[in-house]
Design a protein around this motif. Sequence first.
Motif, PDB file in Angstrom:
ATOM      1  N   LEU A 252     -15.301  39.908  86.980  1.00  0.00           N
ATOM      2  CA  LEU A 252     -16.602  39.291  86.717  1.00  0.00           C
ATOM      3  C   LEU A 252     -16.501  37.779  86.581  1.00  0.00           C
ATOM      4  O   LEU A 252     -17.409  37.048  86.990  1.00  0.00           O
ATOM      5  CB  LEU A 252     -17.215  39.887  85.441  1.00  0.00           C
ATOM      6  N   PHE A 253     -15.390  37.316  86.015  1.00  0.00           N
ATOM      7  CA  PHE A 253     -15.252  35.887  85.761  1.00  0.00           C
ATOM      8  C   PHE A 253     -14.481  35.144  86.849  1.00  0.00           C
ATOM      9  O   PHE A 253     -14.379  33.922  86.812  1.00  0.00           O
ATOM     10  CB  PHE A 253     -14.577  35.650  84.407  1.00  0.00           C
ATOM     11  N   MET A 254     -13.972  35.868  87.825  1.00  0.00           N
ATOM     12  CA  MET A 254     -13.226  35.230  88.897  1.00  0.00           C
ATOM     13  C   MET A 254     -14.037  34.152  89.628  1.00  0.00           C
ATOM     14  O   MET A 254     -13.509  33.084  89.943  1.00  0.00           O
ATOM     15  CB  MET A 254     -12.714  36.279  89.887  1.00  0.00           C
ATOM     16  N   PRO A 255     -15.337  34.390  89.925  1.00  0.00           N
ATOM     17  CA  PRO A 255     -16.126  33.333  90.600  1.00  0.00           C
ATOM     18  C   PRO A 255     -16.198  32.037  89.806  1.00  0.00           C
ATOM     19  O   PRO A 255     -16.191  30.944  90.383  1.00  0.00           O
ATOM     20  CB  PRO A 255     -17.514  33.969  90.751  1.00  0.00           C
TER      21      PRO A 255
ATOM     22  N   LEU B 194      -1.235  26.572  94.759  1.00  0.00           N
ATOM     23  CA  LEU B 194      -2.501  26.325  94.049  1.00  0.00           C
ATOM     24  C   LEU B 194      -3.168  27.636  93.649  1.00  0.00           C
ATOM     25  O   LEU B 194      -3.660  27.785  92.529  1.00  0.00           O
ATOM     26  CB  LEU B 194      -3.438  25.502  94.924  1.00  0.00           C
ATOM     27  N   VAL B 195      -3.185  28.581  94.588  1.00  0.00           N
ATOM     28  CA  VAL B 195      -3.756  29.900  94.285  1.00  0.00           C
ATOM     29  C   VAL B 195      -2.959  30.570  93.172  1.00  0.00           C
ATOM     30  O   VAL B 195      -3.525  31.185  92.260  1.00  0.00           O
ATOM     31  CB  VAL B 195      -3.771  30.787  95.547  1.00  0.00           C
ATOM     32  N   GLY B 196      -1.640  30.425  93.241  1.00  0.00           N
ATOM     33  CA  GLY B 196      -0.792  30.986  92.198  1.00  0.00           C
ATOM     34  C   GLY B 196      -1.099  30.393  90.835  1.00  0.00           C
ATOM     35  O   GLY B 196      -1.143  31.108  89.824  1.00  0.00           O
ATOM     36  N   GLY B 197      -1.329  29.079  90.795  1.00  0.00           N
ATOM     37  CA  GLY B 197      -1.680  28.431  89.534  1.00  0.00           C
ATOM     38  C   GLY B 197      -2.996  28.951  88.978  1.00  0.00           C
ATOM     39  O   GLY B 197      -3.128  29.177  87.763  1.00  0.00           O
ATOM     40  N   MET B 198      -3.977  29.159  89.866  1.00  0.00           N
ATOM     41  CA  MET B 198      -5.274  29.689  89.427  1.00  0.00           C
ATOM     42  C   MET B 198      -5.118  31.114  88.900  1.00  0.00           C
ATOM     43  O   MET B 198      -5.669  31.464  87.846  1.00  0.00           O
ATOM     44  CB  MET B 198      -6.264  29.665  90.583  1.00  0.00           C
TER      45      MET B 198
ATOM     46  N   PHE C 136      -4.919  35.251  84.483  1.00  0.00           N
ATOM     47  CA  PHE C 136      -4.259  36.345  83.778  1.00  0.00           C
ATOM     48  C   PHE C 136      -3.839  35.932  82.366  1.00  0.00           C
ATOM     49  O   PHE C 136      -3.879  36.753  81.443  1.00  0.00           O
ATOM     50  CB  PHE C 136      -3.059  36.848  84.580  1.00  0.00           C
ATOM     51  N   ALA C 137      -3.442  34.677  82.201  1.00  0.00           N
ATOM     52  CA  ALA C 137      -3.082  34.200  80.863  1.00  0.00           C
ATOM     53  C   ALA C 137      -4.295  34.238  79.937  1.00  0.00           C
ATOM     54  O   ALA C 137      -4.190  34.601  78.760  1.00  0.00           O
ATOM     55  CB  ALA C 137      -2.527  32.784  80.946  1.00  0.00           C
ATOM     56  N   LEU C 138      -5.466  33.873  80.488  1.00  0.00           N
ATOM     57  CA  LEU C 138      -6.689  33.878  79.685  1.00  0.00           C
ATOM     58  C   LEU C 138      -7.130  35.296  79.345  1.00  0.00           C
ATOM     59  O   LEU C 138      -7.366  35.625  78.171  1.00  0.00           O
ATOM     60  CB  LEU C 138      -7.803  33.148  80.456  1.00  0.00           C
ATOM     61  N   PHE C 139      -7.236  36.149  80.368  1.00  0.00           N
ATOM     62  CA  PHE C 139      -7.762  37.495  80.140  1.00  0.00           C
ATOM     63  C   PHE C 139      -6.724  38.436  79.533  1.00  0.00           C
ATOM     64  O   PHE C 139      -7.079  39.522  79.081  1.00  0.00           O
ATOM     65  CB  PHE C 139      -8.308  38.066  81.452  1.00  0.00           C
ATOM     66  N   GLY C 140      -5.485  38.010  79.515  1.00  0.00           N
ATOM     67  CA  GLY C 140      -4.474  38.807  78.834  1.00  0.00           C
ATOM     68  C   GLY C 140      -4.447  38.568  77.343  1.00  0.00           C
ATOM     69  O   GLY C 140      -3.726  39.260  76.616  1.00  0.00           O
TER      70      GLY C 140
END
Length: 418
Positions: free
Chosen positions: A320-323, A282-286, A291-295
Amino acid sequence: MLMTIIAIYTIFALVSIYTSVMQIGYINQAKRGEAVLLLESDFIKAGNYSVAKEKMSIVSMFIDYIIFIFWIGFGVKLLEQNINFENEALLNIVIVMGFLVINSIISLPFGYYEKFVLDEKFGFNKSSLTQWIKDTLISFAATLIFGSLVVWGIYEIISSFTLWWLWSFLFIFAVVILINMLYPTFRAMFFDKLTPLQDEALDDEIKRLMQKTGFVSSGVFVSDASKRDARLNAYFGGFGKAKRVVLFDTLIEKLTTKELLAVLGHELGHFAHGDIYKNIALVGGMLFGMFALFGNLPPSLYAELGINQAPYSVMILLLLFMPILGFLMMPIMGIVSRHNEYEADKTGSELGGSGGALELANALKKLVNENKSFPLSHPLYIFFHYTHPPVLERLKELGVDVQKIEKRALGETCQADI
């Protein structure tokens, strides 16, 4: 694009504050009703503690929002303008670590308040100011050292690969797994003193319990956690032969042998069902989604922010957006985790024999009492924050008859620590 980002964070902050406000109102009303699982005085005290924690959470969210606006508005630009190194790798490391250090310093008053005001008031804190400062400095040094290495690794990946976000995800995912493996060792080296369990009879019982599920560990250890905190807890850490069973000395003190074995049986249930690997997935999916978004952020965003599209700016935006991404993922992870907890309870009760369910139920009640967990909670708060099922529902699933509990309370209770 910039206004969209600010709007998203604003919605996140408002939803977070709203759930806390609803939780405070719910608890304040529930405190005036019949006590559940606790004596009336403890019921009220636990409610007051939960309300105080939520009020602090609201204040913290306000501060986080202001800090976010600061970084988005001109904070990152200030770091970029005032930190200069010819070596690109060093430049990226110092800027990102400068961002993390400033945020850590801002959070220090909240950590102090929680430990020496809130926890002190409700009888949890056992740590001295000297111990807290020492722990804080060790954590700070560890963040600087290991954080710099991780930032350096991501910088090198971004600089070397076109599809850098995928390789960065794999790198961070490997770091997460490594942290899980080394956490017990690191904690034993710098924070808690771990000693082999001296009670031979209990040690034999625990090892016999582990054999039933094929769990192999490097030993059963006792942590002197009581020097810092009065809460009860236990954890299994590491992978493979490096796995350790760690019991807080407070847990051994407060629970009977059978109750302690029931708690460990629950944890072994997680092992038997492979829950740790499910959680890692689950953590891996998040992380993959992040990374797909911010990449693939558009260059125009960096132009709007007035900063360079450099590795450090990508990493800071991600942090900044991790939370927000964690908050959005929490309901999904919560549903999976609560299901896993029910299954672990079932396994734990079966490992305990005919009286296993009752012993686990007694342990849950003690955890609620000793950890001052208020046993009622707003459903919306459960949806966004709970990784464990409500205690009353767990007791119901275990077939335990809890008397004098209103029907409305079922499904609306607070999580325990196991």
